[in-house]
Design a protein around this motif. Structure first.
Motif, PDB file in Angstrom:
ATOM      1  N   GLU A 113       0.687  -1.264   0.010  1.00 15.98           N
ATOM      2  CA  GLU A 113      -0.020   0.021   0.161  1.00 15.98           C
ATOM      3  C   GLU A 113       0.804   1.412  -0.003  1.00 15.98           C
ATOM      4  O   GLU A 113       0.525   2.246  -0.782  1.00 15.98           O
ATOM      5  N   GLU A 114       1.955   1.224   0.855  1.00  8.67           N
ATOM      6  CA  GLU A 114       2.974   2.612   0.805  1.00  8.67           C
ATOM      7  C   GLU A 114       3.480   2.534  -0.563  1.00  8.67           C
ATOM      8  O   GLU A 114       3.593   3.749  -0.967  1.00  8.67           O
ATOM      9  N   PHE A 115       3.687   1.480  -1.176  1.00 11.83           N
ATOM     10  CA  PHE A 115       4.244   1.616  -2.790  1.00 11.83           C
ATOM     11  C   PHE A 115       3.274   2.075  -3.632  1.00 11.83           C
ATOM     12  O   PHE A 115       3.686   3.031  -4.564  1.00 11.83           O
ATOM     13  N   GLN A 116       2.209   1.558  -3.464  1.00 13.34           N
ATOM     14  CA  GLN A 116       1.029   2.200  -4.258  1.00 13.34           C
ATOM     15  C   GLN A 116       0.879   3.755  -4.121  1.00 13.34           C
ATOM     16  O   GLN A 116       0.878   4.520  -4.988  1.00 13.34           O
ATOM     17  N   THR A 117       0.848   4.220  -2.923  1.00 11.13           N
ATOM     18  CA  THR A 117       0.739   5.545  -2.546  1.00 11.13           C
ATOM     19  C   THR A 117       2.120   6.247  -3.179  1.00 11.13           C
ATOM     20  O   THR A 117       1.795   7.638  -3.608  1.00 11.13           O
ATOM     21  N   PHE A 118       3.274   5.834  -2.806  1.00 15.69           N
ATOM     22  CA  PHE A 118       4.136   6.437  -3.296  1.00 15.69           C
ATOM     23  C   PHE A 118       4.139   6.527  -5.002  1.00 15.69           C
ATOM     24  O   PHE A 118       4.449   7.738  -5.341  1.00 15.69           O
ATOM     25  N   GLY A 119       3.838   5.822  -5.664  1.00 14.28           N
ATOM     26  CA  GLY A 119       3.553   5.744  -7.194  1.00 14.28           C
ATOM     27  C   GLY A 119       2.645   6.774  -7.581  1.00 14.28           C
ATOM     28  O   GLY A 119       2.539   7.485  -8.392  1.00 14.28           O
ATOM     29  N   LYS A 120       1.491   6.565  -6.655  1.00 15.62           N
ATOM     30  CA  LYS A 120       0.363   7.644  -6.938  1.00 15.62           C
ATOM     31  C   LYS A 120       0.721   8.906  -6.871  1.00 15.62           C
ATOM     32  O   LYS A 120       0.436   9.849  -7.742  1.00 15.62           O
TER      33      LYS A 120
END
Length: 114
Positions: free
Chosen positions: A6-13
């Motif tokens: 989820e943190e990786f997704q947030t970082f990408g977003k």
């Protein structure tokens, strides 16, 4: 290090949103620069035409030299002023384009340019 997916997704977003905001800022800045350049070109052409008419209407060589010197001085002053204005536009465009990335860059220890 990323702790979860989820943190990786947030970082990408967040990175994508910053990229879109930066691109929009660049687009607006370049539009303003193009408009300013076109306006300066139009004014320069008009002033050049008026100076040519003034030179053509001069009754003596002295009056023609005087008109030419006046035009050259005025053109130089306008060019210097325009270059300062364009510099300000480029700098503000760069700053606005960098703003969306400031938070993520600060996380990596990169400071904002002044």
């Amino acid at each position: 290090m990323m702790k979860s997916f989820e943190e990786f997704q947030t970082f990408g977003k967040d990175g994508f949103e910053a990229c879109v905001a930066s691109t929009n800022a660049l687009n607006k800045g370049f539009q303003a620069i193009a408009q300013e350049a076109a306006e300066f070109s139009r004014k320069s052409f008009e002033k050049g035409t008026a100076a040519f008419e003034k030179l053509a209407a001069a009754k003596s060589f002295d009056k023609a030299i005087e008109a030419h010197q006046s035009f050259a001085k005025e053109s130089y002053e306008h060019l210097v002023a325009q270059m300062s204005k364009m510099n300000e536009l480029y700098m503000s465009t760069a700053k606005e384009a960098y703003k969306p990335f400031e938070a993520s860059m600060a996380a990596f220890g990169v400071k904002a340019p002044k």
